[in-house]
Design an enzyme around this catalytic site. Structure first.
Site, PDB file in Angstrom:
ATOM      1  N   ASP A  30      48.374  19.951  91.018  1.00 50.29           N
ATOM      2  CA  ASP A  30      48.619  19.291  89.739  1.00 50.29           C
ATOM      3  C   ASP A  30      50.066  19.451  89.280  1.00 50.29           C
ATOM      4  OD1 ASP A  30      45.994  18.584  89.761  1.00 50.29           O
ATOM      5  OD2 ASP A  30      45.562  19.276  87.741  1.00 50.29           O
TER       6      ASP A  30
ATOM      7  N   CYS B 157      42.679  25.939  93.561  1.00 46.50           N
ATOM      8  CA  CYS B 157      43.337  25.297  92.429  1.00 46.50           C
ATOM      9  C   CYS B 157      42.494  24.184  91.820  1.00 46.50           C
ATOM     10  CB  CYS B 157      44.699  24.771  92.866  1.00 46.50           C
ATOM     11  SG  CYS B 157      45.865  26.109  93.237  1.00 46.50           S
ATOM     12  N   ASP B 158      42.736  23.994  90.556  1.00 46.82           N
ATOM     13  CA  ASP B 158      42.242  22.920  89.716  1.00 46.82           C
ATOM     14  C   ASP B 158      40.961  22.214  90.161  1.00 46.82           C
ATOM     15  OD1 ASP B 158      45.359  23.148  89.254  1.00 46.82           O
ATOM     16  OD2 ASP B 158      44.458  22.398  87.436  1.00 46.82           O
ATOM     17  N   LYS B 159      41.066  21.018  90.739  1.00 42.73           N
ATOM     18  CA  LYS B 159      39.877  20.208  91.008  1.00 42.73           C
ATOM     19  C   LYS B 159      39.095  20.681  92.218  1.00 42.73           C
ATOM     20  CE  LYS B 159      41.892  18.469  87.783  1.00 42.73           C
ATOM     21  NZ  LYS B 159      43.058  19.275  88.096  1.00 42.73           N
TER      22      LYS B 159
ATOM     23  N   CYS C 280      48.741  29.509  89.912  1.00 40.95           N
ATOM     24  CA  CYS C 280      49.767  29.899  88.926  1.00 40.95           C
ATOM     25  C   CYS C 280      49.254  30.966  87.963  1.00 40.95           C
ATOM     26  CB  CYS C 280      50.250  28.672  88.183  1.00 40.95           C
ATOM     27  SG  CYS C 280      51.060  27.466  89.255  1.00 40.95           S
TER      28      CYS C 280
ATOM     29  N   GLU D 130      47.025  14.467  83.501  1.00 40.39           N
ATOM     30  CA  GLU D 130      47.437  15.592  82.652  1.00 40.39           C
ATOM     31  C   GLU D 130      48.822  15.332  82.078  1.00 40.39           C
ATOM     32  OE1 GLU D 130      45.240  19.538  84.469  1.00 40.39           O
ATOM     33  OE2 GLU D 130      47.361  19.220  84.866  1.00 40.39           O
TER      34      GLU D 130
ATOM     35  N   SER E 192      47.195  19.952  80.803  1.00 44.25           N
ATOM     36  CA  SER E 192      47.193  21.063  81.745  1.00 44.25           C
ATOM     37  C   SER E 192      46.665  22.313  81.062  1.00 44.25           C
ATOM     38  CB  SER E 192      48.623  21.315  82.233  1.00 44.25           C
ATOM     39  OG  SER E 192      48.745  22.588  82.822  1.00 44.25           O
TER      40      SER E 192
END
Length: 558
Positions: A84, A125-127, A197, A448, A474
């Site tokens: 992202d 991460c994320d998705k 992160c 985002e 985000s």
């Protein structure tokens, strides 16, 4: 919903008619002994693009060691992943949320096509995290999540920093508060190595919630990517997947209504990313569990805010890990009567039994209930004539002076237009910035918006400017940033009717978001509104737009 077609590896390796199948398996190096063992799929989302995924080859090897040691046969396969941070503020961000559906499909296709008995999911991460869990819930075979772990915080002259500091520093450069040399120094040290992160952004929020949901083993959300304990955890995940096959313990036995409510409570107590509202709704959908945004407010009202991590606070994931991690936080909540201890875990224990030995090591990172940062949780949903189906805000990251705000709308039709206005200094103090046609269908893919929110904060405007959108933010976003406004503009939601100068009223404590325009005028505007053509007429996103539901339903496609 689950596929509900029972599968097991015997379907491809037992009986005379399966001789061709066995021939292919023997080509992989399997012998007669291996044919008797459980087949465990190992979904490795390694790639050389995402910092949180570059080290997953090593974790995958540890998982496979654990599977072999426990008497199973591992079968590694790959999965896509979008970073992202790298996709931010350009066309690629429209593909990020949509990729979650592809990842869920990948898990379903590989598991059903090859009759795995169990799964180990290796996202970070994320998705990728929710996408893999969604796929596991569909096929409903024993599954464990072991993520890549968080990045360590960077060090800038003795101060801890992370990626959100870099995004906000851009706003400082644009407004002349800092120079480009200072920005370069910061960008050189903010991300010191592999891992997701370092703050409580979306990736780490979801990895922590795997523990609350029960599919992640203790420590999955917080053990740093570079710690040896992460390798040991991966090996244990492999062993545990084989054991779960023997026990018949499946994802839909674990993720039920109790697990979703527990996850919402943990989410609220930590002040997780607003994206978790999308992902928990989607996970609940795949589990066949009811989910309502109104329930978020109910749980938030009853849950104290006990952790303040970056971007809202000074602590980072490594601090939470040192303080006892998610297990210690959950023990605090359980003792306060905020969690259901009967929920089942991938460990084979109930949540209550699993937490028996957990405890807070550093109460400055995980506050006790009587010293909570806030009496209520960090994630809330606003309703009103501007968001009849809801809008989401990270209350714990909003400054006190912005909890209630009224101001004139400044309307933008896309993010680049807004960023240009910020760079030119055209954002008026006291205004409510509106970015619309950014929803699941209109974006498409709910891009985002960390660049504009970080630039607003970096310019010092987060104390007097609010931002609302039918897109999303985000996990590194802070301030009065209200997203997921539903129904979205593309579907004719009220956000499509706003005009420059319209007064908008925001009352976060009252959970309200309203367009202060006469009702008859709004009816006239609605009658004159016309739908837009989709942004994409071919390819993946054109298909996505035809299938995707609203943000209030988790933006799922099935």
């Amino acid at each position: 919903m689950a596929t509900n077609v029972p599968m097991k590896s015997d379907d491809i390796k037992k009986g005379v008619t399966r001789a061709p199948h066995r021939a292919l398996l023997r080509a992989l190096g399997l012998g007669g002994r291996e044919m008797e063992l459980p087949f465990i799929g190992v979904a490795n989302s390694f790639n050389e693009v995402i910092p949180g995924h570059t080290h997953l080859r090593g974790l995958t090897e540890a998982v496979k060691q654990g599977i072999w040691a426990a008497g199973g046969v591992p079968f590694e396969f790959g999965s896509i992943g979008v970073c992202d941070g790298l996709a931010m503020n350009h066309e690629g961000m429209r593909f990020s949320l949509a990729s979650r559906e592809l990842i869920a499909d990948e898990i379903e296709v590989m598991s059903m096509g090859h009759a795995f008995d169990g799964l180990v999911l290796i996202p970070n991460c994320d998705k990728i995290v929710p996408g893999m869990m969604m796929g596991a819930l569909r096929v409903n075979i024993p599954s464990v999540v072991v993520s890549g772990g968080p990045m360590l915080a960077g060090d800038l002259r003795g101060a801890k920093v992370d990626l959100h500091n870099v995004f906000e520093a851009v706003g400082g450069v644009l407004t002349g508060k800092i120079g480009e040399e200072e920005l370069e120094e910061l960008e050189s040290c903010a991300c010191p190595g592999c891992g997701s992160c370092a703050g409580l952004f979306t990736a780490n929020s979801m990895n922590c919630l795997t523990e609350a949901l029960g599919l992640g083993l203790p420590g999955n959300g917080t053990i740093p990517a570079v710690h040896a304990a992460r390798i040991a955890l991966a090996r244990e995940a492999g062993r545990r997947a084989v054991a779960m096959v023997g026990e018949g313990l499946k994802p839909r036995d674990i993720i039920d209504a109790k697990a979703i409510r527990n996850a919402l409570a943990v989410d609220s107590s930590m002040g997780c990313s607003t994206n978790t509202a999308l992902h928990l709704a989607a996970i609940a959908h795949e589990a066949g569990v009811g989910f309502s945004l109104a329930e978020v407010n109910e749980i938030t009202a009853a849950t104290p805010h006990l952790c303040s991590l970056s971007p809202a606070g000074l602590h980072h994931m490594e601090d939470l890990n040192r303080a006892g991690g998610v297990q210690a936080l959950m023990k605090t909540l359980l003792d306060a009567g905020k969690l259901d201890g009967s929920a089942r875990m991938a460990t084979g224990l109930s949540l209550g039994d699993q937490l028996a030995a957990a405890g807070v090591i550093d109460p400055e990172v995980i506050h006790p209930v009587d010293r909570a940062y806030h009496a209520t949780g960090g994630l809330v949903v606003l309703f009103g004539n501007l968001a009849p189906a809801g809008a989401v805000v990270k209350e714990s990251a909003v400054l006190p002076e912005m909890m209630k705000h009224q101001g004139p709308a400044m309307v933008f039709e896309d993010e680049p237009e807004l960023v240009e206005a910020i760079e030119a200094g055209r954002i008026a103090p006291g205004s409510v910035v509106v970015v619309r046609y950014q929803g699941p269908k209109g974006g498409p893919g709910m891009p985002e918006m960390l660049t504009p929110t970080a630039a607003i904060a970096g310019a010092g405007l987060d104390r007097e400017v609010a931002l609302i959108t039918d897109g999303r933010f985000s996990g590194a976003t802070r301030g009065a940033s209200i997203g997921h406004v539903s129904p979205e503009a593309f579907s004719g939601g009220p956000i499509a009717l706003i005009r420059d100068g319209d007064e908008i009223g925001i009352d976060i404590p009252a959970r309200s978001l309203n367009l202060l325009v006469d009702e008859e005028e709004l009816k006239a505007r609605a009658a004159a509104w016309r739908p837009r053509e989709p942004r994409y007429s071919t390819g993946f996103l054109s298909r996505y737009v035809k299938l995707v539901n609203g943000a209030e339903q988790g933006a799922v496609t099935g």
